[in-house]
Design a protein around this motif. Structure first.
Motif, PDB file in Angstrom:
ATOM      1  N   SER A 142       0.815  -1.221   0.000  1.00 11.77           N
ATOM      2  CA  SER A 142       0.000   0.000   0.000  1.00 11.77           C
ATOM      3  C   SER A 142       0.853   1.278   0.000  1.00 11.77           C
ATOM      4  CB  SER A 142      -0.934   0.008   1.215  1.00 11.77           C
ATOM      5  OG  SER A 142      -0.182   0.147   2.404  1.00 11.77           O
ATOM      6  N   ILE A 143       2.165   1.153   0.122  1.00 16.24           N
ATOM      7  CA  ILE A 143       3.044   2.328   0.161  1.00 16.24           C
ATOM      8  C   ILE A 143       2.987   3.061  -1.176  1.00 16.24           C
ATOM      9  CG2 ILE A 143       5.429   3.141   0.394  1.00 16.24           C
ATOM     10  CD1 ILE A 143       5.940   0.671   2.158  1.00 16.24           C
ATOM     11  N   ARG A 144       2.922   4.386  -1.088  1.00 14.15           N
ATOM     12  CA  ARG A 144       2.927   5.237  -2.280  1.00 14.15           C
ATOM     13  C   ARG A 144       4.053   6.253  -2.151  1.00 14.15           C
ATOM     14  NH1 ARG A 144      -1.239   5.091  -5.680  1.00 14.15           N
ATOM     15  NH2 ARG A 144      -2.989   3.778  -5.159  1.00 14.15           N
ATOM     16  N   ILE A 145       4.643   6.608  -3.292  1.00 14.62           N
ATOM     17  CA  ILE A 145       5.687   7.618  -3.351  1.00 14.62           C
ATOM     18  C   ILE A 145       5.205   8.730  -4.278  1.00 14.62           C
ATOM     19  CG2 ILE A 145       6.864   6.332  -5.193  1.00 14.62           C
ATOM     20  CD1 ILE A 145       9.518   7.524  -4.191  1.00 14.62           C
ATOM     21  N   HIS A 146       5.517   9.960  -3.925  1.00 19.08           N
ATOM     22  CA  HIS A 146       5.130  11.074  -4.792  1.00 19.08           C
ATOM     23  C   HIS A 146       5.971  11.021  -6.054  1.00 19.08           C
ATOM     24  CE1 HIS A 146       4.252  15.097  -6.217  1.00 19.08           C
ATOM     25  NE2 HIS A 146       3.188  15.042  -5.430  1.00 19.08           N
ATOM     26  N   ARG A 147       5.335  11.189  -7.215  1.00 16.23           N
ATOM     27  CA  ARG A 147       6.069  11.031  -8.474  1.00 16.23           C
ATOM     28  C   ARG A 147       7.187  12.060  -8.642  1.00 16.23           C
ATOM     29  NH1 ARG A 147       0.907  12.549 -10.640  1.00 16.23           N
ATOM     30  NH2 ARG A 147       0.975  14.660 -11.442  1.00 16.23           N
ATOM     31  N   ASP A 148       7.067  13.232  -7.995  1.00 15.83           N
ATOM     32  CA  ASP A 148       8.136  14.232  -8.082  1.00 15.83           C
ATOM     33  C   ASP A 148       9.364  13.850  -7.254  1.00 15.83           C
ATOM     34  OD1 ASP A 148       6.559  15.731  -9.772  1.00 15.83           O
ATOM     35  OD2 ASP A 148       5.869  17.101  -8.204  1.00 15.83           O
ATOM     36  N   ASP A 149       9.237  12.839  -6.404  1.00 15.28           N
ATOM     37  CA  ASP A 149      10.353  12.383  -5.569  1.00 15.28           C
ATOM     38  C   ASP A 149      10.995  11.090  -6.078  1.00 15.28           C
ATOM     39  OD1 ASP A 149      10.062  14.544  -3.866  1.00 15.28           O
ATOM     40  OD2 ASP A 149       8.668  13.489  -2.555  1.00 15.28           O
ATOM     41  N   MET A 150      10.447  10.529  -7.141  1.00 19.47           N
ATOM     42  CA  MET A 150      10.953   9.246  -7.643  1.00 19.47           C
ATOM     43  C   MET A 150      12.407   9.342  -8.110  1.00 19.47           C
ATOM     44  SD  MET A 150       7.760   7.747  -9.776  1.00 19.47           S
ATOM     45  CE  MET A 150       6.342   7.019  -8.963  1.00 19.47           C
ATOM     46  N   ASP A 151      12.723  10.355  -8.887  1.00 22.19           N
ATOM     47  CA  ASP A 151      14.090  10.481  -9.401  1.00 22.19           C
ATOM     48  C   ASP A 151      15.100  10.615  -8.263  1.00 22.19           C
ATOM     49  OD1 ASP A 151      13.202  10.315 -12.027  1.00 22.19           O
ATOM     50  OD2 ASP A 151      13.244  12.482 -12.364  1.00 22.19           O
ATOM     51  N   GLU A 152      14.750  11.420  -7.256  1.00 20.08           N
ATOM     52  CA  GLU A 152      15.665  11.620  -6.132  1.00 20.08           C
ATOM     53  C   GLU A 152      15.848  10.339  -5.332  1.00 20.08           C
ATOM     54  OE1 GLU A 152      18.336  13.214  -3.403  1.00 20.08           O
ATOM     55  OE2 GLU A 152      17.783  13.786  -5.440  1.00 20.08           O
ATOM     56  N   PHE A 153      14.769   9.589  -5.097  1.00 16.72           N
ATOM     57  CA  PHE A 153      14.904   8.336  -4.358  1.00 16.72           C
ATOM     58  C   PHE A 153      15.779   7.362  -5.142  1.00 16.72           C
ATOM     59  CE2 PHE A 153      13.888   4.160  -2.761  1.00 16.72           C
ATOM     60  CZ  PHE A 153      13.888   4.360  -1.393  1.00 16.72           C
ATOM     61  N   GLU A 154      15.549   7.260  -6.446  1.00 23.28           N
ATOM     62  CA  GLU A 154      16.376   6.361  -7.261  1.00 23.28           C
ATOM     63  C   GLU A 154      17.838   6.805  -7.229  1.00 23.28           C
ATOM     64  OE1 GLU A 154      16.747   4.491 -11.756  1.00 23.28           O
ATOM     65  OE2 GLU A 154      15.375   6.176 -11.410  1.00 23.28           O
ATOM     66  N   ARG A 155      18.100   8.110  -7.316  1.00 22.71           N
ATOM     67  CA  ARG A 155      19.474   8.622  -7.262  1.00 22.71           C
ATOM     68  C   ARG A 155      20.136   8.226  -5.952  1.00 22.71           C
ATOM     69  NH1 ARG A 155      22.513  11.856  -4.946  1.00 22.71           N
ATOM     70  NH2 ARG A 155      20.930  12.787  -3.639  1.00 22.71           N
ATOM     71  N   ARG A 156      19.430   8.395  -4.827  1.00 24.85           N
ATOM     72  CA  ARG A 156      19.976   8.024  -3.517  1.00 24.85           C
ATOM     73  C   ARG A 156      20.233   6.524  -3.430  1.00 24.85           C
ATOM     74  NH1 ARG A 156      16.104  11.462   0.658  1.00 24.85           N
ATOM     75  NH2 ARG A 156      16.569  13.532  -0.192  1.00 24.85           N
ATOM     76  N   TYR A 157      19.304   5.737  -3.947  1.00 26.54           N
ATOM     77  CA  TYR A 157      19.434   4.281  -3.928  1.00 26.54           C
ATOM     78  C   TYR A 157      20.688   3.848  -4.695  1.00 26.54           C
ATOM     79  CZ  TYR A 157      18.218  -0.612  -4.869  1.00 26.54           C
ATOM     80  OH  TYR A 157      18.235  -1.984  -4.979  1.00 26.54           O
ATOM     81  N   ARG A 158      20.845   4.388  -5.896  1.00 23.96           N
ATOM     82  CA  ARG A 158      21.995   4.034  -6.732  1.00 23.96           C
ATOM     83  C   ARG A 158      23.305   4.507  -6.088  1.00 23.96           C
ATOM     84  NH1 ARG A 158      19.683   0.692  -9.721  1.00 23.96           N
ATOM     85  NH2 ARG A 158      17.868   1.310 -10.904  1.00 23.96           N
ATOM     86  N   ALA A 159      23.302   5.707  -5.519  1.00 26.17           N
ATOM     87  CA  ALA A 159      24.510   6.243  -4.861  1.00 26.17           C
ATOM     88  C   ALA A 159      24.881   5.390  -3.650  1.00 26.17           C
ATOM     89  CB  ALA A 159      24.279   7.696  -4.446  1.00 26.17           C
TER      90      ALA A 159
END
Length: 168
Positions: A142-159
């Motif tokens: 049921s977790i949702r992420i705001h679409r404007d934060d997706m790129d930043e979360f992916e960047r942090r994950y990859r880093a």
């Protein structure tokens, strides 16, 4: 939202007032109104509409709607009560984290969600300052992420994984 209908690129919009979807062709001309007409006398909840069955499969495929199973007949065509699930059309811009996690992180939701808040030992808090909804650990789907934060979360994950020398 960009979609393909009958092999042609289209732009899809939803009118909350009419509870109807409309498609525009590549020239910006109205191509088709995805008509909720036959059952419009029956009330629908917020984020729901009656939809001509010709379009249900298209919109389910694009994760715009989910069919509820209610069907009514009018004229030659069946209508379906559908719930609008795509963040572009409701929900303040939030999207299912599970879809994001599979598509952009290469992780199932249960594993990708461990990186959100650092509450599970050994996992970082990569979601700090980002917008999430439904952070109930008993139902990670049921977790949702705001679409404007997706790129930043992916960047942090990859880093994070790059710093550890992982191949993620």
């Amino acid at each position: 939202m960009e979609i393909v209908w009958e092999g042609r690129p289209m732009t899809l919009h939803y009118s909350e007032d009419d509870r109807a979807f409309v498609m525009y062709d590549e020239d910006g001309e109205l191509y088709e109104r995805l008509d909720p007409r036959g059952c419009s006398d029956k009330p629908a909840e917020h984020n729901m509409c009656w939809l001509d069955s010709r379009f249900v499969g298209l919109l389910v495929q694009h994760e715009v709607v989910v069919e509820t199973g209610h069907v009514c007949e009018y004229g030659q065509t069946a209508g379906h009560l559908v719930r609008i699930i795509h963040p572009e059309f409701h929900d303040g811009g939030y999207s299912r984290f599970g879809n994001f996690s599979r598509q952009r992180l290469g992780q199932q939701c249960q594993y990708g969600s461990r990186y959100i808040d650092g509450k599970i030992e050994g996992y970082p808090d990569l979601g700090r300052g980002l917008r999430f909804q439904n952070m109930d650990r008993s139902d990670y789907h049921s977790i949702r992420i705001h679409r404007d934060d997706m790129d930043e979360f992916e960047r942090r994950y990859r880093a994070y994984h790059a710093a550890r020398g992982d191949q993620n």
